[in-house]
Design a protein around this motif. Structure first.
Motif, short mmCIF file in Angstrom:
data_model
loop_
_atom_site.label_atom_id
_atom_site.label_comp_id
_atom_site.label_asym_id
_atom_site.label_seq_id
_atom_site.Cartn_x
_atom_site.Cartn_y
_atom_site.Cartn_z
N MET A 178 1.24 -8.46 -17.07
CA MET A 178 1.46 -7.15 -16.51
C MET A 178 1.45 -7.25 -14.99
O MET A 178 0.66 -7.99 -14.42
CB MET A 178 0.38 -6.17 -16.95
N ASN A 179 2.29 -6.45 -14.38
CA ASN A 179 2.39 -6.44 -12.92
C ASN A 179 1.57 -5.30 -12.33
O ASN A 179 1.59 -4.18 -12.84
CB ASN A 179 3.84 -6.28 -12.49
N LEU A 180 0.89 -5.61 -11.25
CA LEU A 180 0.06 -4.64 -10.54
C LEU A 180 0.40 -4.70 -9.06
O LEU A 180 0.46 -5.79 -8.48
CB LEU A 180 -1.43 -4.95 -10.73
N PHE A 181 0.62 -3.53 -8.48
CA PHE A 181 0.85 -3.41 -7.05
C PHE A 181 -0.28 -2.57 -6.47
O PHE A 181 -0.55 -1.48 -6.97
CB PHE A 181 2.20 -2.74 -6.76
N GLY A 217 -5.93 -10.89 -16.05
CA GLY A 217 -4.61 -11.33 -16.49
C GLY A 217 -3.42 -10.65 -15.83
O GLY A 217 -2.29 -10.85 -16.26
N TRP A 218 -3.64 -9.87 -14.81
CA TRP A 218 -2.56 -9.17 -14.12
C TRP A 218 -1.92 -10.07 -13.06
O TRP A 218 -2.59 -10.89 -12.45
CB TRP A 218 -3.09 -7.91 -13.43
N HIS A 219 -0.63 -9.88 -12.84
CA HIS A 219 0.08 -10.51 -11.73
C HIS A 219 0.03 -9.49 -10.59
O HIS A 219 0.58 -8.40 -10.71
CB HIS A 219 1.52 -10.83 -12.11
N VAL A 220 -0.63 -9.84 -9.49
CA VAL A 220 -0.96 -8.86 -8.44
C VAL A 220 -0.15 -9.09 -7.17
O VAL A 220 -0.02 -10.21 -6.69
CB VAL A 220 -2.47 -8.93 -8.10
N THR A 221 0.35 -7.98 -6.62
CA THR A 221 0.95 -7.96 -5.30
C THR A 221 0.18 -6.94 -4.48
O THR A 221 0.01 -5.79 -4.90
CB THR A 221 2.44 -7.53 -5.36
N THR A 222 -0.33 -7.36 -3.33
CA THR A 222 -1.11 -6.49 -2.47
C THR A 222 -0.30 -6.09 -1.26
O THR A 222 0.33 -6.93 -0.61
CB THR A 222 -2.41 -7.19 -2.01
N CYS A 223 -0.30 -4.80 -0.96
CA CYS A 223 0.38 -4.25 0.20
C CYS A 223 -0.65 -3.52 1.06
O CYS A 223 -1.63 -2.98 0.54
CB CYS A 223 1.45 -3.25 -0.22
N HIS A 224 -0.41 -3.49 2.36
CA HIS A 224 -1.39 -2.87 3.25
C HIS A 224 -1.00 -1.48 3.71
O HIS A 224 -1.76 -0.84 4.44
CB HIS A 224 -1.67 -3.79 4.44
N ASP A 225 0.16 -1.01 3.27
CA ASP A 225 0.56 0.36 3.57
C ASP A 225 1.65 0.80 2.60
O ASP A 225 2.17 -0.01 1.82
CB ASP A 225 1.01 0.52 5.03
N GLY A 226 1.98 2.07 2.66
CA GLY A 226 2.96 2.63 1.74
C GLY A 226 4.37 2.12 1.94
O GLY A 226 5.13 1.98 0.98
N SER A 227 4.76 1.83 3.18
CA SER A 227 6.12 1.34 3.42
C SER A 227 6.31 -0.04 2.80
O SER A 227 7.35 -0.33 2.21
CB SER A 227 6.46 1.34 4.91
N GLU A 228 5.30 -0.89 2.91
CA GLU A 228 5.37 -2.21 2.29
C GLU A 228 5.43 -2.07 0.76
O GLU A 228 6.20 -2.76 0.09
CB GLU A 228 4.13 -3.02 2.70
N LEU A 229 4.66 -1.15 0.22
CA LEU A 229 4.68 -0.89 -1.23
C LEU A 229 6.06 -0.45 -1.69
O LEU A 229 6.61 -0.97 -2.66
CB LEU A 229 3.64 0.17 -1.59
N LEU A 230 6.65 0.51 -1.00
CA LEU A 230 7.97 1.01 -1.39
C LEU A 230 9.02 -0.09 -1.34
O LEU A 230 9.90 -0.16 -2.20
CB LEU A 230 8.38 2.18 -0.50
#
Length: 133
Positions: free
Chosen positions: A1-4, A24-37
């Protein structure tokens, strides 16, 4: 499962990421909303998004306003360490746009509660994936 995870509190984001990876999650970490989008634009698989409501520049409310595609497979959990007003507003916007928004998380969150959220959301994403096929 993917997690942001999008949170300007680096320590909290790292805590969530570490727990998720152990679950068991595949994680991507962002430091603000623009990076997340930016990273969500390329996502085609079911995913959980943990998004802080209050971040500089693009906050959680801006994120939910931008995610308006009813075909997406995202589930969103908003995170707040402050006023509940903004978290409630973000949830209402998500509901109005037919986006799957779960209960919000309140900082600080315990290890046990975070694990329970990940287990619950993994099941929710499995169900979403089955219904979208």
């Amino acid at each position: 499962m993917n997690l942001f995870i999008a949170d300007d509190n680096i320590e909290f984001a790292e805590f969530c990421a570490k727990v998720a990876a152990l679950e068991g999650w595949h994680v991507t970490t962002c430091h603000d909303g623009s990076e997340l989008l930016a990273v969500l634009k390329m996502e085609t698989e079911p995913a959980l998004v943990l998004c802080d409501v209050m971040m500089p520049d693009v906050d959680g409310i801006d994120v939910i306003k931008t995610l308006s595609d009813p075909e997406n497979l995202f589930r969103i959990r908003f995170i707040t360490g402050g006023s509940m007003t903004n978290a409630v507003a973000a949830r209402l916007i998500g509901d109005a746009r037919d986006i799957n928004v779960g209960r919000f998380l309140i900082k600080p969150i315990s290890l046990a509660d975070l694990r329970a959220v990940f287990a619950e959301e993994a099941e929710n994403l499995r169900k979403m994936a089955l219904t979208k096929r």
